[in-house]
Motif scaffolding. Sequence first.
Motif, PDB file in Angstrom:
ATOM      1  N   LEU A   8      -0.965  -7.452   5.414  1.00 61.13           N
ATOM      2  CA  LEU A   8      -1.046  -5.677   6.359  1.00 61.13           C
ATOM      3  C   LEU A   8      -1.207  -4.995   5.179  1.00 61.13           C
ATOM      4  CD1 LEU A   8      -1.692  -5.978  10.273  1.00 61.13           C
ATOM      5  CD2 LEU A   8      -3.101  -6.748   8.864  1.00 61.13           C
ATOM      6  N   LEU A   9       0.262  -4.774   5.101  1.00 62.41           N
ATOM      7  CA  LEU A   9       0.478  -3.665   4.287  1.00 62.41           C
ATOM      8  C   LEU A   9       0.031  -3.375   3.320  1.00 62.41           C
ATOM      9  CD1 LEU A   9       4.260  -2.862   5.411  1.00 62.41           C
ATOM     10  CD2 LEU A   9       2.986  -1.428   5.742  1.00 62.41           C
ATOM     11  N   LEU A  10       0.718  -4.156   2.686  1.00 61.60           N
ATOM     12  CA  LEU A  10      -0.543  -4.712   1.349  1.00 61.60           C
ATOM     13  C   LEU A  10      -1.916  -4.352   0.750  1.00 61.60           C
ATOM     14  CD1 LEU A  10       0.558  -5.261  -1.791  1.00 61.60           C
ATOM     15  CD2 LEU A  10      -0.419  -7.761  -1.336  1.00 61.60           C
ATOM     16  N   LEU A  11      -2.890  -5.061   2.357  1.00 60.53           N
ATOM     17  CA  LEU A  11      -4.008  -4.525   2.434  1.00 60.53           C
ATOM     18  C   LEU A  11      -4.312  -3.298   2.469  1.00 60.53           C
ATOM     19  CD1 LEU A  11      -5.378  -7.844   4.369  1.00 60.53           C
ATOM     20  CD2 LEU A  11      -5.999  -6.929   2.490  1.00 60.53           C
ATOM     21  N   ALA A  12      -3.912  -2.055   3.541  1.00 61.27           N
ATOM     22  CA  ALA A  12      -3.055  -1.244   3.405  1.00 61.27           C
ATOM     23  C   ALA A  12      -3.273  -0.206   2.537  1.00 61.27           C
ATOM     24  CB  ALA A  12      -2.171  -0.381   4.917  1.00 61.27           C
ATOM     25  N   GLN A  13      -2.547  -0.760   1.471  1.00 53.50           N
ATOM     26  CA  GLN A  13      -2.212  -0.120  -0.146  1.00 53.50           C
ATOM     27  C   GLN A  13      -3.291  -0.336  -1.028  1.00 53.50           C
ATOM     28  OE1 GLN A  13       1.446  -1.865  -1.140  1.00 53.50           O
ATOM     29  NE2 GLN A  13       1.562   0.379  -3.068  1.00 53.50           N
ATOM     30  N   THR A  14      -3.231  -0.837  -0.657  1.00 54.93           N
ATOM     31  CA  THR A  14      -4.911  -1.704  -2.425  1.00 54.93           C
ATOM     32  C   THR A  14      -6.244  -0.881  -1.329  1.00 54.93           C
ATOM     33  OG1 THR A  14      -3.827  -3.625  -2.149  1.00 54.93           O
ATOM     34  CG2 THR A  14      -5.971  -3.338  -2.315  1.00 54.93           C
ATOM     35  N   LEU A  16      -5.803   1.691   0.351  1.00 56.18           N
ATOM     36  CA  LEU A  16      -5.963   3.316  -0.398  1.00 56.18           C
ATOM     37  C   LEU A  16      -6.288   3.253  -1.756  1.00 56.18           C
ATOM     38  CD1 LEU A  16      -5.099   6.668   0.884  1.00 56.18           C
ATOM     39  CD2 LEU A  16      -2.639   5.397  -0.050  1.00 56.18           C
ATOM     40  N   LEU A  17      -5.481   2.847  -2.575  1.00 57.59           N
ATOM     41  CA  LEU A  17      -5.246   3.146  -3.934  1.00 57.59           C
ATOM     42  C   LEU A  17      -6.741   2.503  -4.275  1.00 57.59           C
ATOM     43  CD1 LEU A  17      -2.192   0.795  -5.546  1.00 57.59           C
ATOM     44  CD2 LEU A  17      -3.038   3.494  -5.492  1.00 57.59           C
ATOM     45  N   LEU A 127       3.597   4.313 -10.880  1.00 54.32           N
ATOM     46  CA  LEU A 127       3.177   5.879 -10.457  1.00 54.32           C
ATOM     47  C   LEU A 127       2.190   6.482  -9.760  1.00 54.32           C
ATOM     48  CD1 LEU A 127       3.784   8.598 -11.134  1.00 54.32           C
ATOM     49  CD2 LEU A 127       2.369   8.584 -12.900  1.00 54.32           C
ATOM     50  N   LEU A 128       0.847   5.718  -9.764  1.00 58.07           N
ATOM     51  CA  LEU A 128      -0.085   5.581  -8.514  1.00 58.07           C
ATOM     52  C   LEU A 128       0.411   5.024  -7.425  1.00 58.07           C
ATOM     53  CD1 LEU A 128      -3.196   5.130 -11.552  1.00 58.07           C
ATOM     54  CD2 LEU A 128      -2.666   7.209 -10.238  1.00 58.07           C
ATOM     55  N   GLU A 129       1.331   4.192  -7.624  1.00 57.73           N
ATOM     56  CA  GLU A 129       1.302   3.505  -6.296  1.00 57.73           C
ATOM     57  C   GLU A 129       2.429   4.502  -5.005  1.00 57.73           C
ATOM     58  OE1 GLU A 129       4.885   0.051  -5.225  1.00 57.73           O
ATOM     59  OE2 GLU A 129       2.839  -0.701  -6.080  1.00 57.73           O
ATOM     60  N   LYS A 130       3.570   5.552  -6.169  1.00 55.49           N
ATOM     61  CA  LYS A 130       4.598   5.823  -5.401  1.00 55.49           C
ATOM     62  C   LYS A 130       3.863   7.361  -5.081  1.00 55.49           C
ATOM     63  CE  LYS A 130       7.931   4.609  -7.196  1.00 55.49           C
ATOM     64  NZ  LYS A 130       9.518   3.806  -8.610  1.00 55.49           N
ATOM     65  N   ILE A 184      -3.893  -1.309 -10.272  1.00 55.01           N
ATOM     66  CA  ILE A 184      -2.297  -1.609  -8.758  1.00 55.01           C
ATOM     67  C   ILE A 184      -1.538  -2.537  -9.566  1.00 55.01           C
ATOM     68  CG2 ILE A 184      -2.327  -3.035  -6.412  1.00 55.01           C
ATOM     69  CD1 ILE A 184      -5.837  -2.327  -6.085  1.00 55.01           C
ATOM     70  N   TYR A 185      -0.178  -2.370  -8.654  1.00 49.78           N
ATOM     71  CA  TYR A 185       0.814  -2.504  -9.579  1.00 49.78           C
ATOM     72  C   TYR A 185       1.274  -4.319  -8.266  1.00 49.78           C
ATOM     73  CZ  TYR A 185       6.125  -4.248 -10.026  1.00 49.78           C
ATOM     74  OH  TYR A 185       7.099  -4.761 -10.516  1.00 49.78           O
ATOM     75  N   VAL A 186       1.047  -5.586  -8.948  1.00 50.84           N
ATOM     76  CA  VAL A 186       2.027  -6.656  -7.956  1.00 50.84           C
ATOM     77  C   VAL A 186       2.525  -6.647  -8.953  1.00 50.84           C
ATOM     78  CG1 VAL A 186       0.591  -8.576  -7.915  1.00 50.84           C
ATOM     79  CG2 VAL A 186      -1.105  -7.217  -8.462  1.00 50.84           C
ATOM     80  N   LYS A 187       3.228  -7.139  -8.356  1.00 53.49           N
ATOM     81  CA  LYS A 187       4.953  -7.772  -8.524  1.00 53.49           C
ATOM     82  C   LYS A 187       4.941  -9.364  -8.828  1.00 53.49           C
ATOM     83  CE  LYS A 187       9.544  -7.342  -6.554  1.00 53.49           C
ATOM     84  NZ  LYS A 187      10.666  -6.845  -6.405  1.00 53.49           N
TER      85      LYS A 187
END
Length: 188
Positions: A8-14, A16-17, A127-130, A184-187
């Motif tokens: 859910l956090l990853l989806l919310a972040q995605t 937003l980006l 950078l865009l993520e933070k 989008i940064y993906v580890k």
Amino acid sequence: MKKRVLLLLLLAQTTLLFSQTDSISEGRAAVYFTRSSGLGGLVNFTYFDGKKAIGKFNGSKYMKYECEPGKHLFWARSENKSFVEAELLGGKTYIIDVIPTLGGLKASVILTPVDKNNYKLKPIQKLLEKKDAEIFEKDELDALQLEMADVIVRGFEKYNELKEKGKNIPILLPSMTVEASDLIYVKK
């Protein structure tokens, strides 16, 4: 349970980006000026689209600049001046990476057009993520424009001098676009 929360956090972040990077005003082009390196973090770089001041910031930050499609001369000023010629398509997004380097008295600047096929995007993605994009109010830009009047004249003198000497000016090509998913940064 932990996996669901992380998902859910990853989806919310995605989401937003995507909303930050995907929305471009109708018929416009978007250019991200990204400064992901902390080198010379206290030194402000001033950014221009031709003779128009479009922003000024220091440190690891970025701005999203929307403009009309077509030909542009983007440049930045610090101890030196760095230029990028661009041909932009409407509805498309581009990146110019802002690279601080050691200068004589303060940090110098190098603008580098980003081709996602052969450029390391990880620092830009992080950078865009933070952080959120730097935003400039009209009155701030109007004051910056007045403050930079002489700098703009000298900037164009420098650009013309470089062109006369046959120096290579980097080019941001119409094909050098990025999609929201590229940012989008993906580890791995």
